[in-house]
Enzyme design. Structure first.
Site, PDB file in Angstrom:
ATOM      1  N   ASP A  46      49.422  36.429  52.721  1.00 36.87           N
ATOM      2  CA  ASP A  46      49.542  34.977  52.921  1.00 36.87           C
ATOM      3  C   ASP A  46      49.935  34.292  51.616  1.00 36.87           C
ATOM      4  O   ASP A  46      50.736  33.353  51.608  1.00 36.87           O
ATOM      5  CB  ASP A  46      48.215  34.384  53.424  1.00 36.87           C
ATOM      6  N   ALA A  85      46.401  28.388  57.216  1.00 39.28           N
ATOM      7  CA  ALA A  85      45.801  27.610  56.124  1.00 39.28           C
ATOM      8  C   ALA A  85      46.027  28.311  54.788  1.00 39.28           C
ATOM      9  O   ALA A  85      46.362  27.669  53.785  1.00 39.28           O
ATOM     10  CB  ALA A  85      44.306  27.427  56.381  1.00 39.28           C
ATOM     11  N   THR A  99      56.799  43.260  52.918  1.00 38.28           N
ATOM     12  CA  THR A  99      55.849  43.427  51.811  1.00 38.28           C
ATOM     13  C   THR A  99      55.200  44.804  51.950  1.00 38.28           C
ATOM     14  O   THR A  99      54.674  45.155  53.006  1.00 38.28           O
ATOM     15  CB  THR A  99      54.789  42.303  51.820  1.00 38.28           C
ATOM     16  N   GLY A 156      38.122  37.040  47.575  1.00 38.95           N
ATOM     17  CA  GLY A 156      38.308  36.023  48.609  1.00 38.95           C
ATOM     18  C   GLY A 156      39.748  35.911  49.064  1.00 38.95           C
ATOM     19  O   GLY A 156      40.642  36.618  48.573  1.00 38.95           O
ATOM     20  N   SER A 208      46.530  37.288  43.041  1.00 35.48           N
ATOM     21  CA  SER A 208      45.495  37.017  44.055  1.00 35.48           C
ATOM     22  C   SER A 208      44.621  38.249  44.314  1.00 35.48           C
ATOM     23  O   SER A 208      43.442  38.116  44.608  1.00 35.48           O
ATOM     24  CB  SER A 208      46.110  36.507  45.355  1.00 35.48           C
TER      25      SER A 208
HETATM   26  O1  RIB Z   1      45.432  37.208  56.115  1.00 34.28           O
HETATM   27  C1  RIB Z   1      44.067  36.977  55.855  1.00 34.28           C
HETATM   28  C2  RIB Z   1      43.510  36.063  56.874  1.00 34.28           C
HETATM   29  O2  RIB Z   1      43.512  36.729  58.119  1.00 34.28           O
HETATM   30  C3  RIB Z   1      42.074  35.667  56.653  1.00 34.28           C
HETATM   31  O3  RIB Z   1      41.942  34.499  55.922  1.00 34.28           O
HETATM   32  C4  RIB Z   1      41.494  35.603  58.055  1.00 34.28           C
HETATM   33  O4  RIB Z   1      41.056  34.337  58.413  1.00 34.28           O
HETATM   34  C5  RIB Z   1      42.581  36.114  58.968  1.00 34.28           C
HETATM   35  O5  RIB Z   1      43.244  35.096  59.592  1.00 34.28           O
END
Ligand code: RIB
Length: 328
Positions: A267, A55, A235, A302, A297
């Site tokens: 991410d 996500a 990274t 968060g 970020s």
């Molecule tokens: O990479 C960070 C993510 O790792 C978090 O959002 C947590 O849910 C885990 O999946």
């Protein structure tokens, strides 16, 4: 070589990205220092945030303006219902996010210390029920996109099927091996981009030490050859990003920022990387802008809540200088 020369126009090529992966609700506690085993420490604040590597990467791409579809499983609980609403608000096509009856949405307990470092424990819940058959039944979706982006927070067989189908349909395949799984070596053969962080590179390469850039480069080359991947992007946090192929190795320096929370930064990099790649930019520019997104970020709290949009990335990139990249 310097990045930042590419012209980025939102949706210039209207390419489509499919993100296949996990959704978790992140339960985030801020504290001065991370507890040792058996120890209790007092936190300073607590908040929840939509997360999960899949996500997060979908959100990071969509915030750039990427046409993004997300394929995932959540529970038939309030977290799952909120997940679908959240993803839609981010302009992500969430029609294929299934709410699984009798199952809980994945959660991640994240503790962040005052240096912005974190530890994470994931309870996968519905993510574990995302099966290879689910993937097979979505072959038509894969055939309609330009690229797929997958991480390792769903079952191994599902990841392998996703990659196989994408290769069958000649799609660009980007794999973020996080957290590292013991995948069949042949599963990654011929993929376009593998994007581990330093820790994941160490596990994949089985190299005992990655203390110097030279050792990281050697470990990277070992992974390229053993797994037969076309391009490797490692990274390295404040040390920057290493790009490698059989032909060359380039170290891109990082943006210098005051990091308050690094969770989800990888991410953010992967989602933004996919967008800039699909925009047809040079690798110098793709890494430059994706690094800018990730740098921004970490200056915010968060996971998905910390991701910038395209305008913020462009402004940040124009206002911040980084050193020249160097061929290794
Ligand atoms: O990479 C960070 C993510 O790792 C978090 O959002 C947590 O849910 C885990 O999946």
């Amino acid at each position: 070589m310097a990045g930042g020369q590419g012209i980025v126009k939102p949706n210039r090529l209207m390419k489509k990205l499919l993100v296949v992966g996990s959704y978790n609700v992140d339960l985030i506690s801020m504290t001065d220092r991370l507890p040792a085993p058996g120890e209790t420490v007092l936190g300073s604040s607590f908040f929840t945030c939509p997360g999960g590597k899949g996500a997060n990467q979908a959100v990071a791409a969509a915030k750039m303006g990427q046409d993004t579809t997300f394929l995932a499983k959540v529970g038939a609980d309030s977290f799952g219902a909120e997940a679908v609403q959240f993803l839609k608000k981010q302009h992500i096509n969430a029609d294929l996010v299934r709410q699984e009856q009798g199952c809980k949405t994945g959660t991640a307990q994240i503790i962040v210390n005052s240096q912005g470092e974190n530890i994470i424990v994931v309870s996968p819940g519905a993510n574990n029920l995302f099966s290879s058959d689910d993937m097979m039944s979505n072959e038509a979706v894969i055939s309609e996109v330009d690229a797929i982006l997958v991480q390792f927070e769903i079952p191994k067989e599902t990841i392998e099927t996703a990659i196989q189908l994408a290769k069958k349909h000649n799609k660009t395949v980007i794999v973020n091996p996080a957290p590292v799984l013991d995948l069949d070596q042949s599963a990654l053969r011929g993929i376009d981009y593998l994007t581990p962080n330093e820790h994941e590179l160490k596990l994949l390469s089985k190299c005992a030490s990655l203390a110097s850039i030279q050792e990281i480069k050697e470990a990277g080359m070992k992974v390229i050859r053993e797994y037969s991947v076309k391009n490797l992007i490692v990274t390295l946090g404040s040390k920057g990003v290493l790009y490698q192929s059989e032909e060359k190795s380039v170290l891109y320096p990082s943006f210098k920022v005051n990091a308050i929370d690094t969770s989800g930064a990888g991410d953010c990099f992967n989602g933004a990387f996919s967008y800039f790649l699909l925009q047809g930019l040079s690798m110098d520019d793709v890494v430059f802008y994706a690094s800018a997104a990730a740098a921004l970020s970490v200056t915010r709290l968060g996971t998905s809540s910390s991701y910038p949009d395209l305008q913020e990335v462009m402004t940040f990139a124009s206002e911040h200088q980084i050193e020249e990249s160097r061929l290794l």
